[in-house]
Design a protein around this motif. Structure first.
Motif, mmCIF file in Angstrom:
data_model
loop_
_atom_site.group_PDB
_atom_site.id
_atom_site.type_symbol
_atom_site.label_atom_id
_atom_site.label_comp_id
_atom_site.label_asym_id
_atom_site.label_seq_id
_atom_site.Cartn_x
_atom_site.Cartn_y
_atom_site.Cartn_z
ATOM 1 N N TYR A 4 0.855 -1.187 0.000
ATOM 2 C CA TYR A 4 0.000 0.000 0.000
ATOM 3 C C TYR A 4 0.893 1.239 0.000
ATOM 4 O O TYR A 4 1.918 1.266 0.676
ATOM 5 C CB TYR A 4 -0.897 0.032 1.244
ATOM 6 N N LEU A 5 0.463 2.250 -0.743
ATOM 7 C CA LEU A 5 1.259 3.472 -0.817
ATOM 8 C C LEU A 5 0.345 4.651 -1.112
ATOM 9 O O LEU A 5 -0.454 4.605 -2.056
ATOM 10 C CB LEU A 5 2.323 3.352 -1.903
ATOM 11 N N ILE A 6 0.452 5.671 -0.286
ATOM 12 C CA ILE A 6 -0.218 6.943 -0.534
ATOM 13 C C ILE A 6 0.868 7.979 -0.738
ATOM 14 O O ILE A 6 1.773 8.096 0.097
ATOM 15 C CB ILE A 6 -1.127 7.336 0.641
ATOM 16 N N THR A 7 0.781 8.717 -1.829
ATOM 17 C CA THR A 7 1.814 9.693 -2.128
ATOM 18 C C THR A 7 1.161 10.950 -2.695
ATOM 19 O O THR A 7 -0.045 10.995 -2.929
ATOM 20 C CB THR A 7 2.836 9.125 -3.114
ATOM 21 N N VAL A 8 1.975 11.968 -2.883
ATOM 22 C CA VAL A 8 1.471 13.234 -3.409
ATOM 23 C C VAL A 8 1.877 13.386 -4.865
ATOM 24 O O VAL A 8 2.888 12.816 -5.319
ATOM 25 C CB VAL A 8 1.986 14.433 -2.575
ATOM 26 N N THR A 9 1.128 14.153 -5.579
ATOM 27 C CA THR A 9 1.399 14.412 -6.990
ATOM 28 C C THR A 9 2.825 14.913 -7.189
ATOM 29 O O THR A 9 3.279 15.813 -6.474
ATOM 30 C CB THR A 9 0.406 15.453 -7.531
ATOM 31 N N GLY A 10 3.523 14.279 -8.139
ATOM 32 C CA GLY A 10 4.857 14.730 -8.516
ATOM 33 C C GLY A 10 6.016 14.124 -7.750
ATOM 34 O O GLY A 10 7.171 14.335 -8.134
ATOM 35 N N LYS A 11 5.732 13.385 -6.703
ATOM 36 C CA LYS A 11 6.817 12.796 -5.914
ATOM 37 C C LYS A 11 7.183 11.424 -6.469
ATOM 38 O O LYS A 11 6.408 10.470 -6.344
ATOM 39 C CB LYS A 11 6.415 12.693 -4.450
ATOM 40 N N LYS A 12 8.378 11.328 -7.009
ATOM 41 C CA LYS A 12 8.832 10.093 -7.653
ATOM 42 C C LYS A 12 8.723 8.896 -6.727
ATOM 43 O O LYS A 12 9.026 8.992 -5.531
ATOM 44 C CB LYS A 12 10.281 10.262 -8.113
ATOM 45 N N LEU A 13 8.296 7.770 -7.280
ATOM 46 C CA LEU A 13 8.216 6.556 -6.482
ATOM 47 C C LEU A 13 8.577 5.338 -7.323
ATOM 48 O O LEU A 13 8.493 5.366 -8.553
ATOM 49 C CB LEU A 13 6.828 6.403 -5.871
ATOM 50 N N THR A 14 8.976 4.296 -6.628
ATOM 51 C CA THR A 14 9.307 3.027 -7.266
ATOM 52 C C THR A 14 8.579 1.903 -6.557
ATOM 53 O O THR A 14 8.591 1.831 -5.327
ATOM 54 C CB THR A 14 10.822 2.756 -7.216
ATOM 55 N N VAL A 15 7.944 1.047 -7.338
ATOM 56 C CA VAL A 15 7.342 -0.171 -6.813
ATOM 57 C C VAL A 15 8.231 -1.330 -7.257
ATOM 58 O O VAL A 15 8.504 -1.490 -8.450
ATOM 59 C CB VAL A 15 5.917 -0.378 -7.333
ATOM 60 N N THR A 16 8.691 -2.100 -6.303
ATOM 61 C CA THR A 16 9.618 -3.182 -6.639
ATOM 62 C C THR A 16 8.854 -4.470 -6.914
ATOM 63 O O THR A 16 7.755 -4.705 -6.396
ATOM 64 C CB THR A 16 10.636 -3.417 -5.521
ATOM 65 N N CYS A 17 9.458 -5.303 -7.732
ATOM 66 C CA CYS A 17 8.912 -6.627 -8.049
ATOM 67 C C CYS A 17 10.077 -7.578 -8.184
ATOM 68 O O CYS A 17 11.047 -7.288 -8.907
ATOM 69 C CB CYS A 17 8.106 -6.576 -9.336
ATOM 70 N N SER A 18 9.951 -8.717 -7.528
ATOM 71 C CA SER A 18 11.015 -9.715 -7.571
ATOM 72 C C SER A 18 10.393 -11.100 -7.689
ATOM 73 O O SER A 18 9.392 -11.382 -7.041
ATOM 74 C CB SER A 18 11.856 -9.622 -6.296
ATOM 75 N N GLN A 19 11.004 -11.949 -8.519
ATOM 76 C CA GLN A 19 10.527 -13.335 -8.655
ATOM 77 C C GLN A 19 11.696 -14.294 -8.443
ATOM 78 O O GLN A 19 12.840 -13.989 -8.792
ATOM 79 C CB GLN A 19 9.846 -13.553 -10.019
ATOM 80 N N ASN A 20 11.361 -15.465 -7.887
ATOM 81 C CA ASN A 20 12.406 -16.436 -7.540
ATOM 82 C C ASN A 20 12.340 -17.690 -8.404
ATOM 83 O O ASN A 20 12.812 -18.754 -8.002
ATOM 84 C CB ASN A 20 12.314 -16.793 -6.052
ATOM 85 N N MET A 21 11.740 -17.583 -9.597
ATOM 86 C CA MET A 21 11.536 -18.759 -10.437
ATOM 87 C C MET A 21 12.425 -18.749 -11.682
ATOM 88 O O MET A 21 12.246 -19.586 -12.575
ATOM 89 C CB MET A 21 10.058 -18.816 -10.857
ATOM 90 N N ASN A 22 13.325 -17.794 -11.760
ATOM 91 C CA ASN A 22 14.229 -17.688 -12.909
ATOM 92 C C ASN A 22 13.467 -17.499 -14.230
ATOM 93 O O ASN A 22 13.891 -17.967 -15.290
ATOM 94 C CB ASN A 22 15.153 -18.917 -13.019
ATOM 95 N N HIS A 23 12.330 -16.815 -14.147
ATOM 96 C CA HIS A 23 11.528 -16.574 -15.338
ATOM 97 C C HIS A 23 12.137 -15.491 -16.205
ATOM 98 O O HIS A 23 12.635 -14.477 -15.708
ATOM 99 C CB HIS A 23 10.104 -16.154 -14.941
ATOM 100 N N GLU A 24 12.032 -15.731 -17.525
ATOM 101 C CA GLU A 24 12.532 -14.721 -18.457
ATOM 102 C C GLU A 24 11.559 -13.534 -18.565
ATOM 103 O O GLU A 24 11.957 -12.392 -18.686
ATOM 104 C CB GLU A 24 12.715 -15.316 -19.865
ATOM 105 N N TYR A 25 10.297 -13.826 -18.526
ATOM 106 C CA TYR A 25 9.281 -12.839 -18.868
ATOM 107 C C TYR A 25 8.651 -12.238 -17.613
ATOM 108 O O TYR A 25 8.214 -12.972 -16.716
ATOM 109 C CB TYR A 25 8.192 -13.516 -19.711
ATOM 110 N N MET A 26 8.627 -10.918 -17.554
ATOM 111 C CA MET A 26 7.962 -10.217 -16.455
ATOM 112 C C MET A 26 7.141 -9.067 -17.022
ATOM 113 O O MET A 26 7.452 -8.545 -18.104
ATOM 114 C CB MET A 26 8.986 -9.688 -15.442
#
Lengths: 112, 110
Positions: free
Chosen positions: A10-32
């Protein structure tokens, strides 16, 4: 356990403030890939990556950036978030071709 | 461009009933079709994956069929339970793209 992990949930932020959502997988998949889900519009693809350093736009890429420097990680970057990017975001991965897709638990983003 | 349609949009049934959810797609050149379950505000749980060369897959009370030539898939749920209440999504994969239907919201009444 095979999984796709997104942070934050969950993330609440204000307009214009840069953000990053991370994603990680442990299945050695090529496609994300990244999707956003909005009421009445369903799930729409934002960006996808077929392998390290290979990314391409989906249906709704405007306002988003991605990078794929390592096989396991595929972060979603919002350089200058706006209220219309308030949504539920999902990251997914699968083996190339006809492999089963696995989804993260979602990130609910609110931009005020 | 692939389009995926799910009918009905919503369904309410009494507990114990057998039911069928429908999914249709416009381009038969697919790699696979996957059925998901989504609880409100939650993530997607994969139920069944059918490869393009397969006709059906079964898991417990769930059975999914695929007729690629006609662009149709059905998800059959036997002996429905209140815990089956959720939104069911079908998704088709063609090339590197996964396209989703809008979902069927299922309510199973005790």
């Amino acid at each position: 356990e095979a999984q796709v992990t997104q942070n934050p949930r969950y993330l609440i932020t204000v307009t214009g403030k840069k953000l990053t959502v991370t994603c990680s997988q442990n299945m050695n998949h090529e496609y994300m890939s990244w999707y956003r889900q909005d009421p009445g519009l369903g799930l729409r693809q934002i960006y996808y990556s077929m392998n390290v350093e290979v990314t391409d736009k989906g249906d709704v890429p405007e306002g988003y950036k991605v990078s794929r420097k390592e096989k396991r990680n595929f972060p979603l970057i919002l350089e200058s978030p706006s209220p219309n990017q308030t949504s539920l975001y999902f990251c997914a991965s699968n083996k190339g071709g006809g492999g089963e897709a696995f989804f993260g638990q979602g990130t609910r983003l609110t931009v005020v | 461009k692939q389009e995926v349609t799910q009918i009905p949009a919503a369904l309410s049934v009494p507990e114990g009933e057998n039911l069928v959810l429908n999914c249709s797609f416009t381009d038969s050149a697919i790699y696979n079709l996957q059925w998901f379950r989504q609880d409100p505000g939650k993530g997607l749980t994969s139920l069944l994956l059918i490869q393009s060369s397969q006709r059906e897959q079964t898991s417990g009370r769930l059975n999914a069929s695929l007729d690629k030539s006609s662009g149709r898939s059905t998800l059959y749920i036997a002996a429905s339970q209140p815990g089956d209440s959720a939104t069911y999504l079908c998704a088709v994969r063609d090339n590197n793209d996964m396209r989703f239907g809008a979902g069927t919201r299922l309510t199973v009444k005790p």
